[in-house]
Design a protein around this motif. Structure first.
Motif, PDB file in Angstrom:
ATOM      1  N   ALA A   2      26.020  28.251  25.947  1.00  0.00           N
ATOM      2  CA  ALA A   2      24.593  27.998  25.723  1.00  0.00           C
ATOM      3  C   ALA A   2      23.807  29.300  25.718  1.00  0.00           C
ATOM      4  O   ALA A   2      22.944  29.514  24.861  1.00  0.00           O
ATOM      5  N   LEU A  34      24.451  31.135  22.465  1.00  0.00           N
ATOM      6  CA  LEU A  34      23.737  30.545  21.327  1.00  0.00           C
ATOM      7  C   LEU A  34      22.259  30.914  21.359  1.00  0.00           C
ATOM      8  O   LEU A  34      21.669  31.247  20.313  1.00  0.00           O
ATOM      9  N   PHE A  35      21.644  30.839  22.526  1.00  0.00           N
ATOM     10  CA  PHE A  35      20.236  31.218  22.640  1.00  0.00           C
ATOM     11  C   PHE A  35      20.020  32.658  22.191  1.00  0.00           C
ATOM     12  O   PHE A  35      19.090  32.951  21.421  1.00  0.00           O
ATOM     13  N   LEU A  71      20.562  33.253  18.335  1.00  0.00           N
ATOM     14  CA  LEU A  71      19.420  32.815  17.531  1.00  0.00           C
ATOM     15  C   LEU A  71      18.225  33.749  17.698  1.00  0.00           C
ATOM     16  O   LEU A  71      17.524  34.053  16.730  1.00  0.00           O
ATOM     17  N   SER A 126      17.563  31.069   7.034  1.00  0.00           N
ATOM     18  CA  SER A 126      17.424  30.120   8.140  1.00  0.00           C
ATOM     19  C   SER A 126      18.581  29.133   8.227  1.00  0.00           C
ATOM     20  O   SER A 126      18.761  28.493   9.269  1.00  0.00           O
ATOM     21  N   THR A 152      21.131  29.497  11.309  1.00  0.00           N
ATOM     22  CA  THR A 152      20.578  29.126  12.615  1.00  0.00           C
ATOM     23  C   THR A 152      20.409  27.614  12.728  1.00  0.00           C
ATOM     24  O   THR A 152      20.645  27.047  13.794  1.00  0.00           O
ATOM     25  N   VAL A 153      19.998  26.962  11.634  1.00  0.00           N
ATOM     26  CA  VAL A 153      19.867  25.500  11.662  1.00  0.00           C
ATOM     27  C   VAL A 153      21.225  24.851  11.866  1.00  0.00           C
ATOM     28  O   VAL A 153      21.382  23.928  12.684  1.00  0.00           O
ATOM     29  N   LEU A 164      23.860  26.171  13.245  1.00  0.00           N
ATOM     30  CA  LEU A 164      24.331  26.486  14.598  1.00  0.00           C
ATOM     31  C   LEU A 164      23.669  25.580  15.622  1.00  0.00           C
ATOM     32  O   LEU A 164      24.331  25.077  16.537  1.00  0.00           O
ATOM     33  N   PHE A 165      22.386  25.369  15.469  1.00  0.00           N
ATOM     34  CA  PHE A 165      21.674  24.511  16.415  1.00  0.00           C
ATOM     35  C   PHE A 165      22.149  23.067  16.321  1.00  0.00           C
ATOM     36  O   PHE A 165      22.397  22.412  17.347  1.00  0.00           O
ATOM     37  N   LEU A 166      22.296  22.543  15.105  1.00  0.00           N
ATOM     38  CA  LEU A 166      22.730  21.156  14.945  1.00  0.00           C
ATOM     39  C   LEU A 166      24.160  20.956  15.432  1.00  0.00           C
ATOM     40  O   LEU A 166      24.497  19.912  15.988  1.00  0.00           O
ATOM     41  N   GLN A 219      23.921  21.448  19.573  1.00  0.00           N
ATOM     42  CA  GLN A 219      22.701  21.049  20.255  1.00  0.00           C
ATOM     43  C   GLN A 219      22.969  20.509  21.651  1.00  0.00           C
ATOM     44  O   GLN A 219      22.120  20.597  22.539  1.00  0.00           O
ATOM     45  N   PHE A 234      22.577  23.292  24.040  1.00  0.00           N
ATOM     46  CA  PHE A 234      21.180  23.653  24.245  1.00  0.00           C
ATOM     47  C   PHE A 234      20.537  22.711  25.252  1.00  0.00           C
ATOM     48  O   PHE A 234      19.810  23.137  26.156  1.00  0.00           O
TER      49      PHE A 234
END
Length: 268
Positions: free
Chosen positions: A191, A194-195, A198, A246, A249-250, A252-254, A257, A260
């Motif tokens: 986590a 990832l933070f 990004l 972008s 990053t989208v 990676l977040f999805l 998540q 996160f």
């Protein structure tokens, strides 16, 4: 009834947030030669031509490679340093652990703008200015405090009995760190990674301050130059480049998540 109202509010909020994304996609897909202003409906198709123009003009491909290097390298270094610091503050018997915590965490409380002038002068004096290793160094340094905050909060939940049992078995501090606490904290480590990945990927401030060369400049600085020096290419070209920038990053977040959400649960 209350559930229906909640669902309607959630759907409405989601649609409201999606409107800007929809407008960006529509206008980025319009051919630059046919662009006459912002449009709500798709017209001529020219997304890939716009993207090709952006890559050739502002060297977006090299900038993406640079940002990938900075984001991955800085996040790995920051998470490694933060894990060691967290283990020392939480697990090892150091004096005044609260003082050490605030000494490290204070790095997140100061605005980044206060570092720009001394950093620029220091980088210029030490030949770190406009170098890739200089960019990795500063991104790693500013990423350590928040990564430390996330990992340290997780390590405070580790059972003390497990540490005591390891000590009775004769385990050294290094063995306890590598064999016990790192595997247990892998969710928090990921986590934090990832933070910081990004945050570095989306950084513009240090990118335009500490770099100028195309082979060093990160992605957001290249997009800023595309929007400034090459603004005559038209908004569709700039928007197409922004969408591609972008997308990682989208994704990676999805894809991660869950980590996160878990990291946010660990923060008080």
């Amino acid at each position: 009834m209350a559930r229906r109202v909640r669902d309607v509010l959630l759907i409405g909020t989601a649609l409201l947030w999606l409107i800007p994304t929809y407008l960006v996609v529509v206008n980025a897909s319009t051919a630059a030669d046919d662009y006459a202003g912002p449009s709500w409906w798709p017209g001529s198709w020219g997304f890939f031509d716009n993207l090709s123009t952006a890559f050739e003009t502002a060297d977006i491909g090299q900038a993406m490679s640079n940002s990938l290097l900075y984001s991955t390298g800085a996040a790995l270094i920051a998470v490694g340093v933060a894990a060691l610091a967290s283990f020392a503050v939480v697990i090892m018997p150091v004096k005044r652990p609260a003082v050490w915590f605030w000494a490290i965490y204070t790095g997140t409380l100061l605005p980044l703008q206060v570092f720009l002038s001394p950093l620029f002068n220091g980088y210029a004096d030490t030949s770190l200015y406009d170098t890739q290793y200089g960019m990795v160094l500063i991104y790693a340094a500013i990423a350590v405090p928040f990564a430390f905050f996330v990992i340290r909060n997780y390590m405070t939940t580790a059972p003390r009995e497990m540490m005591e049992a390891a000590q009775l078995d004769g385990a050294s501090w290094i063995a306890m760190f590598v064999r016990i606490h790192l595997p247990l904290a892998r969710g928090a480590l990921l986590a934090a990674f990832l933070f910081q990945f990004l945050a570095t990927w989306n950084d513009l401030l240090f990118g335009i301050t500490l770099s100028t060369s195309p082979n060093v400049r990160p992605l957001m600085a290249a997009l800023a130059e595309l929007n400034g020096q090459y603004a005559g290419l038209g908004p569709p070209v700039i928007l197409a480049a922004g969408l591609v920038a972008s997308a990682p990053t989208v994704a990676l977040f999805l894809g991660f998540q869950r980590f996160f959400v878990n990291a946010l649960k660990l923060t008080p």
